[in-house]
Scaffold this active site. Structure first.
Site, PDB file in Angstrom:
ATOM      1  N   ARG A 168       0.754  -1.290  -0.353  1.00  0.00           N
ATOM      2  CA  ARG A 168       0.342   0.353  -0.037  1.00  0.00           C
ATOM      3  C   ARG A 168       0.701   1.099  -0.142  1.00  0.00           C
ATOM      4  NH1 ARG A 168      -1.395   1.382   4.530  1.00  0.00           N
ATOM      5  NH2 ARG A 168      -2.394   0.099   5.395  1.00  0.00           N
ATOM      6  N   TYR A 212     -17.482  15.968 -15.318  1.00  0.00           N
ATOM      7  CA  TYR A 212     -17.880  14.971 -15.260  1.00  0.00           C
ATOM      8  C   TYR A 212     -18.989  15.070 -14.749  1.00  0.00           C
ATOM      9  CZ  TYR A 212     -17.519   9.988 -14.680  1.00  0.00           C
ATOM     10  OH  TYR A 212     -17.380   8.637 -14.534  1.00  0.00           O
ATOM     11  N   ASP A 231      -8.845  19.107 -14.404  1.00  0.00           N
ATOM     12  CA  ASP A 231      -8.614  17.024 -15.132  1.00  0.00           C
ATOM     13  C   ASP A 231      -8.768  17.237 -15.674  1.00  0.00           C
ATOM     14  OD1 ASP A 231     -10.071  14.955 -15.920  1.00  0.00           O
ATOM     15  OD2 ASP A 231     -11.335  14.766 -14.413  1.00  0.00           O
ATOM     16  N   LYS A 272      -8.984   6.448 -19.246  1.00  0.00           N
ATOM     17  CA  LYS A 272      -9.297   6.277 -20.915  1.00  0.00           C
ATOM     18  C   LYS A 272      -7.939   6.249 -21.528  1.00  0.00           C
ATOM     19  CE  LYS A 272     -13.032   6.928 -18.045  1.00  0.00           C
ATOM     20  NZ  LYS A 272     -13.273   8.373 -17.535  1.00  0.00           N
TER      21      LYS A 272
HETATM   22  C1  LIG Z   1     -14.371   8.807 -15.625  1.00  0.00           C
HETATM   23  C2  LIG Z   1     -13.185  10.260 -15.782  1.00  0.00           C
HETATM   24  C3  LIG Z   1     -13.111  10.568 -14.845  1.00  0.00           C
HETATM   25  C4  LIG Z   1     -13.833   9.459 -13.961  1.00  0.00           C
HETATM   26  O1  LIG Z   1     -12.539   8.348 -13.601  1.00  0.00           O
HETATM   27  P1  LIG Z   1     -13.397   7.069 -12.851  1.00  0.00           P
HETATM   28  O2  LIG Z   1     -11.480   5.940 -13.584  1.00  0.00           O
HETATM   29  O3  LIG Z   1     -13.863   6.198 -13.519  1.00  0.00           O
HETATM   30  O4  LIG Z   1     -13.164   7.048 -11.794  1.00  0.00           O
HETATM   31  C5  LIG Z   1     -12.882  12.129 -14.192  1.00  0.00           C
HETATM   32  N1  LIG Z   1     -12.574  12.548 -15.086  1.00  0.00           N
HETATM   33  C6  LIG Z   1     -13.302  12.881 -16.462  1.00  0.00           C
HETATM   34  C7  LIG Z   1     -13.624  13.499 -17.004  1.00  0.00           C
HETATM   35  C8  LIG Z   1     -13.984  11.291 -16.665  1.00  0.00           C
HETATM   36  O5  LIG Z   1     -13.792  10.780 -18.240  1.00  0.00           O
END
Ligand SMILES: *Cc1c(COP(=O)(O)O)cnc(C)c1O
Length: 407
Positions: A55, A112, A185, A210
């Protein structure tokens, strides 16, 4: 003469030196929870640093974090990357590190959906207030910030699913004037297309699920900040300790780390990010133009189009406009739903950024949780994640689906 290695050279080599014990060219998946010690506290340092418990640290996770820090840059200053079990786990670490009850944050008008839910349904009941402001409108952000109380302004650019563009440098200035930090983000852009720390941001958040992972086979998240001691590195407003150290401390204290196999898959994806983003962007530009020319489509949202309101800012702060395209159907919600149900190459699914093309209806799928909130999206909207298939197959598939939806 030495030169600074380029993006892909760093992505492929930093943190991936051949394994000292075996010469393994790719970092092994250190699938272990604990590490033998040579006497109490005698950690083995064959990889440079000692490990005691996975961890707190794991060599495969370290390999990914080193590579990711090397590509999500802050000019000449060193950065620190931390890898989490998901994008939302990374976001949660930001929230719980930077805020206390009574604090305030500013969110974008079209965050998001999961980000909005984290603030509205988790953070707010714990006493962290928030306001939303469209972050493409710098004056609206300035009006929403409460000097002395607002801990950070949160920005997504491009936004999901409306592909809005925020001028990161301008919003950073507004946040900093008010004594707040700027969190970006950067999931849609990836470090290959945009480096928010270089534009004045203090924290970069990624859902590596992603584009970074890129193959729709792993969930993960990451945070990147200037390393402790780097010029421009900020301190945690509540403890005055370097933010990088506080976030790393929380990563371990709260424990939402990525496992070794997930970190390994994410690192493997990162190594090909640049070539994938080039292709995603090139195909998305062709798809966007095809949709502009299509009579069933009333509006195409893609920052690469000259008519997009954020086109000039995107051209300045992004290397390419990216692989996401959204569009609206002239005949409304039913036509949007029917288009989503009629493709063959585009798979109807949530998520984005993988090798395969995806199509979805945000109003009923990814953004259903924001229905009735200020973040509600139009119900005639369709979102595409343009994948790496042959673009002619993608165009033919969309053409047939739009015909079916208009019949
Ligand atoms: C998918 C996404 C998230 C969240 O991420 P997870 O890996 O699904 O927890 C946050 N911001 C954006 C822009 C996203 O597309």
């Amino acid at each position: 003469m030495s030169r600074t290695p380029g993006f892909s050279t760093r992505a492929i080599h930093v943190g991936s030196e051949p394994d000292p014990a075996t010469g393994s060219v790719i970092p092994p998946i250190y699938q272990t929870s604990t590490y033998a010690q040579d006497g109490v506290g005698g950690l083995r340092t064959g990889l440079g640093v000692g490990y005691e418990y996975s961890r707190s640290g794991n060599p495969t996770r370290t390999a990914f974090e080193s590579a990711f820090a090397a590509v999500e840059t802050a000019g000449e200053e060193p950065t620190r990357a931390l890898s989490f079990a998901s994008g939302l786990a990374a976001e949660d670490a930001v929230v719980r590190t930077l805020t206390r009850p009574g604090d305030h944050v500013v969110l974008p008008g079209d965050a998001y959906g999961g980000t909005y839910r984290l603030f509205a349904r988790v953070a707010e009941p714990w006493g962290v207030a928030f306001d939303t402001a469209p972050s493409s409108d710098v004056d609206a952000v300035r009006a929403a910030v409460q000097p002395g109380r607002t801990r950070f302004v949160w920005v997504e650019t491009p936004t999901n699913p409306l592909l809005g563009i925020t001028d990161i440098a301008a919003v950073a200035a507004v946040a900093h004037e008010a004594g707040a930090l700027l969190v970006v983000d950067n999931t849609f852009a990836t470090p290959y297309l945009q480096n928010p720390l270089e534009l004045g941001a203090d924290v970069v958040v990624h859902s590596t699920t992603k584009y970074v992972g890129g193959h729709s086979d792993v969930v993960g998240g990451a945070l990147v900040v200037r390393a402790a001691g780097a010029a421009g590195a900020v301190t945690d407003p509540h403890t005055s300790e370097p933010l990088a150290d506080r976030l790393a401390w929380h990563q371990n204290a709260m424990g939402a780390v990525s496992g070794p196999f997930d970190a390994w898959l994410t690192l493997r994806g990162l190594k090909t990010l640049a070539v994938r983003m080039e292709r995603h962007s090139a195909s998305a530009a062709q798809v966007a133009q095809f949709l502009v020319d299509h009579p069933a489509v009333s509006d195409v949202l893609y920052p690469g189009l000259p008519g997009h309101p954020g086109h000039d800012v995107a051209a300045r702060q992004m290397r390419l406009p990216g692989g996401m395209v959204s569009f609206r159907l002239r005949r409304g919600r039913d036509a949007a739903l029917k288009t989503c149900a009629s493709t063959g190459v585009f798979t109807l699914a949530e998520s984005l950024g993988g090798i395969e093309s995806l199509i979805e209806h945000p109003g009923a799928m990814t953004h259903a949780s924001v229905a009735g909130s200020p973040l509600e999206v139009p119900d005639d909207l369709v979102r595409l994640s343009v994948g790496l298939e042959d673009v002619d197959d993608l165009l033919a598939d969309l053409d047939a689906a739009l015909a079916a939806a208009s019949a």
